[in-house]
Design a protein around this motif. Structure first.
Motif, short mmCIF file in Angstrom:
data_model
loop_
_atom_site.label_atom_id
_atom_site.label_comp_id
_atom_site.label_asym_id
_atom_site.label_seq_id
_atom_site.Cartn_x
_atom_site.Cartn_y
_atom_site.Cartn_z
N PRO A 25 -54.30 30.35 -18.98
CA PRO A 25 -55.11 31.33 -18.25
C PRO A 25 -56.56 30.91 -18.00
N ILE A 26 -56.97 29.72 -18.42
CA ILE A 26 -58.38 29.34 -18.26
C ILE A 26 -58.79 29.52 -16.79
N SER A 27 -59.88 30.26 -16.59
CA SER A 27 -60.17 30.68 -15.21
C SER A 27 -61.58 30.35 -14.75
N CYS A 28 -61.67 29.98 -13.47
CA CYS A 28 -62.96 29.69 -12.83
C CYS A 28 -63.87 30.91 -12.90
N ALA A 29 -63.30 32.10 -12.73
CA ALA A 29 -64.11 33.31 -12.69
C ALA A 29 -64.91 33.47 -13.98
N HIS A 30 -64.32 33.06 -15.11
CA HIS A 30 -65.04 33.19 -16.38
C HIS A 30 -65.93 31.99 -16.68
N VAL A 31 -65.45 30.80 -16.36
CA VAL A 31 -66.14 29.59 -16.82
C VAL A 31 -67.27 29.16 -15.88
N LEU A 32 -67.03 29.24 -14.56
CA LEU A 32 -68.03 28.69 -13.63
C LEU A 32 -69.41 29.34 -13.74
N PRO A 33 -69.50 30.68 -13.91
CA PRO A 33 -70.85 31.25 -14.07
C PRO A 33 -71.57 30.68 -15.29
N ILE A 34 -70.82 30.36 -16.33
CA ILE A 34 -71.44 29.79 -17.54
C ILE A 34 -71.90 28.36 -17.24
N LEU A 35 -71.04 27.59 -16.56
CA LEU A 35 -71.44 26.22 -16.20
C LEU A 35 -72.65 26.26 -15.25
N ASP A 36 -72.66 27.22 -14.33
CA ASP A 36 -73.81 27.34 -13.41
C ASP A 36 -75.10 27.59 -14.18
N SER A 37 -75.01 28.45 -15.21
CA SER A 37 -76.23 28.75 -15.98
C SER A 37 -76.75 27.51 -16.69
N ILE A 38 -75.83 26.54 -16.92
CA ILE A 38 -76.25 25.29 -17.56
C ILE A 38 -76.82 24.32 -16.53
N ILE A 39 -76.14 24.18 -15.40
CA ILE A 39 -76.61 23.14 -14.45
C ILE A 39 -77.84 23.56 -13.67
N GLU A 40 -78.14 24.88 -13.63
CA GLU A 40 -79.31 25.26 -12.84
C GLU A 40 -80.61 25.16 -13.65
N ARG A 41 -80.49 24.76 -14.91
CA ARG A 41 -81.72 24.64 -15.71
C ARG A 41 -82.34 23.26 -15.56
N GLU A 42 -83.63 23.25 -15.44
CA GLU A 42 -84.39 22.00 -15.43
C GLU A 42 -84.13 21.29 -16.76
N GLY A 43 -83.76 20.01 -16.74
CA GLY A 43 -83.52 19.29 -17.98
C GLY A 43 -82.10 19.41 -18.50
N CYS A 44 -81.20 19.91 -17.66
CA CYS A 44 -79.79 19.99 -18.03
C CYS A 44 -79.28 18.61 -18.44
N ALA A 45 -78.55 18.56 -19.57
CA ALA A 45 -78.15 17.25 -20.12
C ALA A 45 -76.71 16.87 -19.78
N LEU A 46 -76.00 17.69 -19.02
CA LEU A 46 -74.58 17.43 -18.75
C LEU A 46 -74.34 16.05 -18.16
N MET A 47 -73.37 15.34 -18.74
CA MET A 47 -73.01 14.01 -18.26
C MET A 47 -71.55 13.98 -17.81
N HIS A 48 -70.74 14.84 -18.38
CA HIS A 48 -69.31 14.71 -18.13
C HIS A 48 -68.58 16.04 -18.23
N LEU A 49 -67.85 16.37 -17.20
CA LEU A 49 -67.00 17.55 -17.21
C LEU A 49 -65.57 17.13 -16.93
N GLN A 50 -64.67 17.60 -17.75
CA GLN A 50 -63.25 17.33 -17.51
C GLN A 50 -62.59 18.69 -17.26
N PHE A 51 -62.03 18.82 -16.05
CA PHE A 51 -61.49 20.12 -15.67
C PHE A 51 -59.99 20.21 -15.94
N PRO A 52 -59.50 21.44 -16.12
CA PRO A 52 -58.06 21.60 -16.36
C PRO A 52 -57.26 21.32 -15.09
N PHE A 53 -56.06 20.86 -15.27
CA PHE A 53 -55.23 20.53 -14.12
C PHE A 53 -54.93 21.77 -13.27
#
Ligand SMILES: [Zn+2]
Ligand SMILES: [Zn+2]
Ligand SMILES: [Zn+2]
Ligand SMILES: [Zn+2]
Ligand SMILES: [Zn+2]
Ligand SMILES: [Zn+2]
Ligand SMILES: [Zn+2]
Ligand SMILES: [Zn+2]
Length: 408
Positions: free
Chosen positions: A157-185
């Motif tokens: 059941p992993i869903s974009c509706a729940h996860v993407l807003p959280i990922l957005d809150s991470i990538i929209e910050r100045e100094g975001c450290a994300l290097m790698h995302l592996q998405f579910p099939f």
């Protein structure tokens, strides 16, 4: 000082921490020091689950006791470290409490949701706006495992509706450290230009583009190279669709960046290659790749689970499941590559046009010897085996005659 518990004892203790609140509630009267010592025998995620189980009120987390139990080493939180039977049962509530309890937003650099097939992703809420998280593996699949889950339907059941807003809150910050995302099939499966997922990948790629120049460690060329993006979102080509939503130019383990042209001098293998089984990129230092005998694609050495019964060359799972240039006998389960085909076989449609038998020649021959296989069409394919057997019997016969003669 207690000795490290042997692995089998450890495992039993992990199972005991299996969210069974009743079992541990009486423990909560014990001093933190003792609990922390007991917890030190558990795998990291179990330690956090243990601490969580002691506090029924999530608002009370983290506290002095939970901090003593979980410790401070949380660079990596990989649910692959606990038993699969436990991980598949974890709920979003569990994940949320664990992340809160270990203060993940300030501690966890790599999060791998291995085997957490029962969550929507809502439990990732505590990671919001993290400035230190570098990798989130949402694929639910462990290291060197096939990229699609064998849990069958329904999909996790992993869903974009729940996860993407959280990922957005991470990538929209100045100094975001994300290097790698592996998405579910489940998300990558359908390449579509108008999905929420697609739109997120565009935002991620833009964020990476704004971060400043990145070059290949070997040739210094600018990345992403050519038509590539940090995350593939091509939908026009077959290759693009096969790799839709996968990360480019970044080793899954060490995050080193390479182009896909540079080769390791001497070994003639690419510095970085994408594995067609786990759909992760690895550099040559982190995982050796091997070319499949049948499809000539790269996969991690550790991702191969099959080899040709005759020549022992590795055959990738995609080929085995697709019967691509190889076949697996349904009777004896042995696998053969195209070059090691049985005598008389010219194609790999083993399906006999007359009796629909698809077993290998050895199995057909064995049944033939027992008088259980009488299809003339199949017998044609085993003529060489029958001839060999006939020759062998004749030699045996000659040998016996000679022996008899010498005795008389
Ligand atoms: Zn290069
Ligand atoms: Zn690496
Ligand atoms: Zn590939
Ligand atoms: Zn293959
Ligand atoms: Zn792999
Ligand atoms: Zn072979
Ligand atoms: Zn067979
Ligand atoms: Zn037949």
């Amino acid at each position: 000082m207690m000795e490290e518990a042997p692995p089998d004892i450890k495992r039993r203790r992990i199972s005991a921490a299996d969210g069974s609140l009743q079992d541990v509630s009486c423990l909560s009267d014990l001093p933190s020091g003792i609990l922390a010592h007991a917890a030190s025998f558990l795998a990291a995620p179990s330690r956090a689950l243990f601490a969580v189980a002691l506090d029924e009120n999530p608002a009370a987390l983290p506290n002095e006791r939970s901090s003593a139990i979980v410790g401070s080493q949380w660079d990596i939180l990989d649910f692959g470290d606990i038993e699969k039977e436990l991980a598949v049962k974890l709920s979003d509530e569990h994940i949320e409490k664990v992340l809160t309890c270990i203060d993940a937003v300030n501690n966890v650099k790599r999060l791998k949701l291995t085997n957490c097939v029962n969550i929507t992703g809502a439990g990732l809420e505590p990671l919001r706006r993290s400035l230190i998280i570098e990798q989130i593996d949402l694929s639910l699949v462990g290291d060197h495992q096939n990229y699609y889950l064998h849990y069958g339907r329904p999909w996790p059941p992993i869903s974009c509706a729940h996860v993407l807003p959280i990922l957005d809150s991470i990538i929209e910050r100045e100094g975001c450290a994300l290097m790698h995302l592996q998405f579910p099939f489940v998300w990558r499966e359908r390449a579509s230009g108008c999905s929420q997922f697609h739109a997120f990948m565009l935002r991620y790629n833009q964020m990476r583009g704004n971060r400043g120049e990145v070059v290949c460690l070997e040739c210094n060329s600018r990345l992403p190279a050519g038509q590539n993006q940090w995350i593939n979102f091509g939908i026009s080509s077959l290759h693009g669709r096969l790799h839709y939503g996968t990360q480019n130019h970044t080793c899954y383990d060490c995050f080193k960046h390479y182009c896909y042209s540079c080769e390791n001098v001497g070994e003639l293998i690419r510095m970085l290659a994408c594995c067609e089984i786990c759909k992760r990129d690895y550099c040559t230092d982190c995982s050796k790749m091997h070319v499949c005998r049948c499809c000539s694609h790269n996969s991690c050495n550790d991702c191969y689970k099959h080899e040709c019964h005759k020549c022992n060359e590795k055959i990738c799972l995609n080929c085995v499941e697709g019967h691509e240039d190889c076949y697996q006998c349904e009777e004896c389960d042995r696998l053969f590559c195209s070059e090691c085909s049985d005598p008389g076989v010219t194609d790999f449609s083993r399906n006999c046009g007359v009796c629909h038998d698809i077993s290998c020649d050895d199995c057909r021959f064995r049944r033939f010897q027992l008088g259980q296989h009488e299809c003339a069409e199949c017998i044609k394919t085993i003529v060489p085996l029958v001839a060999d057997e006939y020759k062998r019997l004749r030699q045996e016969n000659e040998q016996l005659k000679l022996e008899l003669k010498s005795k008389s």
